[in-house]
Design an enzyme around this catalytic site. Structure first.
Site, PDB file in Angstrom:
ATOM      1  N   LYS A  29       0.861  -1.185   0.000  1.00  0.00           N
ATOM      2  CA  LYS A  29       0.000   0.000   0.000  1.00  0.00           C
ATOM      3  C   LYS A  29       0.891   1.226   0.000  1.00  0.00           C
ATOM      4  CE  LYS A  29      -4.503   0.809   0.158  1.00  0.00           C
ATOM      5  NZ  LYS A  29      -5.582  -0.036  -0.360  1.00  0.00           N
TER       6      LYS A  29
HETATM    7  P1  NAD Z   1     -13.041   7.852  -2.478  1.00  0.00           P
HETATM    8  O1  NAD Z   1     -12.021   8.855  -2.112  1.00  0.00           O
HETATM    9  O2  NAD Z   1     -13.464   7.721  -3.903  1.00  0.00           O
HETATM   10  O3  NAD Z   1     -14.375   8.072  -1.600  1.00  0.00           O
HETATM   11  C1  NAD Z   1     -14.346   8.144  -0.205  1.00  0.00           C
HETATM   12  C2  NAD Z   1     -15.729   8.557   0.290  1.00  0.00           C
HETATM   13  O4  NAD Z   1     -15.738   8.503   1.716  1.00  0.00           O
HETATM   14  C3  NAD Z   1     -16.111   9.991  -0.075  1.00  0.00           C
HETATM   15  O5  NAD Z   1     -17.504  10.041  -0.350  1.00  0.00           O
HETATM   16  C4  NAD Z   1     -15.802  10.776   1.187  1.00  0.00           C
HETATM   17  O6  NAD Z   1     -16.572  11.956   1.283  1.00  0.00           O
HETATM   18  C5  NAD Z   1     -16.181   9.755   2.240  1.00  0.00           C
HETATM   19  N1  NAD Z   1     -15.489   9.955   3.518  1.00  0.00           N
HETATM   20  C6  NAD Z   1     -14.193  10.271   3.746  1.00  0.00           C
HETATM   21  N2  NAD Z   1     -13.941  10.354   5.051  1.00  0.00           N
HETATM   22  C7  NAD Z   1     -15.109  10.083   5.691  1.00  0.00           C
HETATM   23  C8  NAD Z   1     -15.503  10.020   7.033  1.00  0.00           C
HETATM   24  N3  NAD Z   1     -14.635  10.282   8.022  1.00  0.00           N
HETATM   25  N4  NAD Z   1     -16.792   9.674   7.332  1.00  0.00           N
HETATM   26  C9  NAD Z   1     -17.654   9.416   6.344  1.00  0.00           C
HETATM   27  N5  NAD Z   1     -17.355   9.467   5.035  1.00  0.00           N
HETATM   28  C10 NAD Z   1     -16.096   9.806   4.711  1.00  0.00           C
HETATM   29  O7  NAD Z   1     -12.472   6.448  -1.929  1.00  0.00           O
HETATM   30  P2  NAD Z   1     -12.848   4.982  -2.414  1.00  0.00           P
HETATM   31  O8  NAD Z   1     -11.886   4.579  -3.461  1.00  0.00           O
HETATM   32  O9  NAD Z   1     -14.303   4.899  -2.680  1.00  0.00           O
HETATM   33  O10 NAD Z   1     -12.482   4.125  -1.113  1.00  0.00           O
HETATM   34  C11 NAD Z   1     -13.395   3.973  -0.036  1.00  0.00           C
HETATM   35  C12 NAD Z   1     -12.965   2.803   0.842  1.00  0.00           C
HETATM   36  O11 NAD Z   1     -12.920   1.608   0.057  1.00  0.00           O
HETATM   37  C13 NAD Z   1     -11.582   2.945   1.468  1.00  0.00           C
HETATM   38  O12 NAD Z   1     -11.602   2.332   2.736  1.00  0.00           O
HETATM   39  C14 NAD Z   1     -10.703   2.152   0.525  1.00  0.00           C
HETATM   40  O13 NAD Z   1      -9.510   1.699   1.139  1.00  0.00           O
HETATM   41  C15 NAD Z   1     -11.637   1.012   0.173  1.00  0.00           C
HETATM   42  N6  NAD Z   1     -11.322   0.307  -1.083  1.00  0.00           N
HETATM   43  C16 NAD Z   1     -11.236   0.999  -2.248  1.00  0.00           C
HETATM   44  C17 NAD Z   1     -10.983   0.296  -3.430  1.00  0.00           C
HETATM   45  C18 NAD Z   1     -10.945   0.981  -4.773  1.00  0.00           C
HETATM   46  O14 NAD Z   1     -10.857   0.272  -5.790  1.00  0.00           O
HETATM   47  N7  NAD Z   1     -11.051   2.306  -4.867  1.00  0.00           N
HETATM   48  C19 NAD Z   1     -10.769  -1.092  -3.391  1.00  0.00           C
HETATM   49  C20 NAD Z   1     -10.877  -1.751  -2.173  1.00  0.00           C
HETATM   50  C21 NAD Z   1     -11.158  -1.042  -1.016  1.00  0.00           C
END
Ligand code: NAD
Length: 435
Positions: free
Chosen positions: A127
């Site tokens: 990561k």
């Molecule tokens: P992103 O940046 O596209 O979206 C994050 C969202 O969470 C936004 O809507 C933001 O406003 C909200 N957010 C941020 N902090 C917050 C808080 N304290 N309380 C409530 N909402 C909050 O990110 P993403 O890519 O959608 O990732 C989201 C989660 O999924 C993360 O934990 C990430 O590690 C996990 N994840 C992402 C992927 C991927 O392919 N992008 C794959 C596996 C896991």
């Protein structure tokens, strides 16, 4: 009693100690490693193997000075951490967030090792991250930051060594800059990142892959637990890449999404939200706040809404000992990484609320990243239907394997998922002669 020298050295490399019981003050890496140690106990893992798998393999922390648009300078901290590479090149996303520090990135790297093993793609776990608020940076600043960071970590990444991808705060555009910055040094290398734009060799279906995988897994898990996914009331925290696509695709499968949120708060409608209208409002206003056809709720209230399936899809640690007793759901599907703390996990188990663990539920993203990497190294493009088909097969077989193991061992889904993953990584480490 003083610590053995070998154990102390491993600890310096990022090994969290084996805790007897989970506590509320665990750091993200201690929490992630807690689940590993529980699995190591159940599997009777040899002590040497436990030490190797509990610690990170390589850690790089870099200073990133950024010339700001106004002529000033801000110095950021960036990380790339490789946890374990027994099963293949390191693989994992890059996070831009104010909470991204050594401990958080270590935790996320370890989760990638177990996730990649569980979904059975030939990758190890890694990561990366930069401690910053990306929303406070201009596009030009984000581009300069990303290019400089890529150059600084270029010594340890590589098409067959370590392949970054998007995570919170990064997206396809950031991957395009990374690919370009790396290519300036090493020549055209589309396989250096995944989650890049389709126009640059990205895979059709990668953008929505994590959400699609979450929905496949949620629907299968609901079925196994006697919850009808068709008509199920679903609450999603987070309206970014994962949250948005999870909500849209859940509706496509017949579920009713009754609440969603972003970092500033959420919206709730007891019937169902019109997601097209919500998306239009979000795109015009940059926030969910002010959406007229629903009630406003805080993120804390959103988690306690009465629903059938709760899907945290934002950040870690949001379900903890302070709110686990207030949840009113039948099932939690961890679309985010580590949204449920180890203490809350035990409480939910006692309350009979099924938790579908992150290393299974959100593995669709890295699954399609693998498919993208395969296409990139062959410089060949697959059709969307083929990609989605492969994703469905992988998610289905991993979900079924976890349910079978959980039934056989009378263990939770998280324990079953870890046991499968840890066994696979330990076997690969043994075969390679690492341990
Ligand atoms: P992103 O940046 O596209 O979206 C994050 C969202 O969470 C936004 O809507 C933001 O406003 C909200 N957010 C941020 N902090 C917050 C808080 N304290 N309380 C409530 N909402 C909050 O990110 P993403 O890519 O959608 O990732 C989201 C989660 O999924 C993360 O934990 C990430 O590690 C996990 N994840 C992402 C992927 C991927 O392919 N992008 C794959 C596996 C896991």
């Amino acid at each position: 009693m003083s610590e053995k020298p070998a154990a102390a050295a491993v600890k310096d490399m990022g090994a969290a100690p084996a805790p007897q019981r989970p506590t509320d003050d665990m750091t993200p890496f201690e929490a992630a490693t807690y689940f590993f140690h529980c699995s190591a106990d159940r599997l009777g893992l040899r002590e040497e193997m436990r030490e190797v798998l509990a610690s990170t393999y390589r850690e790089l922390a870099v200073q990133i000075p950024l010339r700001r648009d106004d002529g000033g300078m801000t110095v950021f901290r960036g990380y790339r951490i490789q946890h374990n590479g027994a099963r293949g090149p390191y693989k994992g996303g890059i996070r831009y967030h104010e909470s991204a520090d050594l401990d958080e990135v270590r935790a996320l790297a370890a989760l990638m090792t177990w996730k990649n093993a569980l979904i059975d793609v030939p990758f190890g776990g890694a990561k990366g991250g930069i401690r910053c608020d990306p929303t406070a940076l201009s596009q030009g600043e984000l581009e300069r930051l990303t290019r400089r960071f890529t150059t600084m970590i270029s010594y340890i990444i590589g098409v067959h060594r370590d392949i970054p991808a998007p995570d919170m705060g990064t997206n396809a555009q950031a991957m395009a800059w990374m690919m370009d910055a790396y290519g300036q040094k090493y020549g055209y290398s589309p396989g250096i990142v995944t989650g890049k734009p389709v126009e640059l060799g990205g895979s059709p279906g990668r953008e929505e892959a994590t959400g699609r995988g979450v929905v496949i897994c949620a629907a299968l898990s609901a079925g196994r637990k006697g919850i009808d996914f068709e008509g199920a009331r679903v609450v999603v925290q987070g309206f970014g890449n994962v949250g948005y696509w999870t909500a849209v695709l859940a509706v496509e499968q017949g579920a009713r999404v009754i609440a969603v949120s972003d970092v500033k708060g959420g919206i709730h409608s007891t019937d169902a939200l019109d997601l097209d209208a919500v998306r239009d409002h979000y795109q015009s206003n940059g926030e969910l706040h002010g959406y007229p056809q629903a009630d406003e709720v805080s993120n804390e209230e959103l988690l306690t809404l009465d629903c059938d399936i709760l899907i945290p899809a934002a950040i870690q640690g949001v379900i903890h000992s302070g709110n686990a007793s207030k949840l009113s759901t039948r099932m939690i599907v961890e679309a985010a990484n580590a949204p449920v703390t180890p203490v809350a996990d035990q409480e939910l188990l006692e309350r009979g609320i099924t938790v579908v663990p992150d290393i299974l539920a959100n593995a669709g993203g890295v699954c399609v990243s693998y498919l993208e990497w395969v296409q990139s190294i062959q410089e060949f493009r697959w059709e969307l239907a083929h990609v989605n088909d492969e994703l469905e097969k992988k998610m289905t077989s991993a979900t079924e394997a976890v349910f079978e193991r959980s039934k056989r061992d009378e263990s939770s889904l998280r324990d079953a998922a870890y046991d499968i993953a840890v066994e696979r990584v330990a076997r690969a480490a043994e075969l390679r002669g690492y341990v």
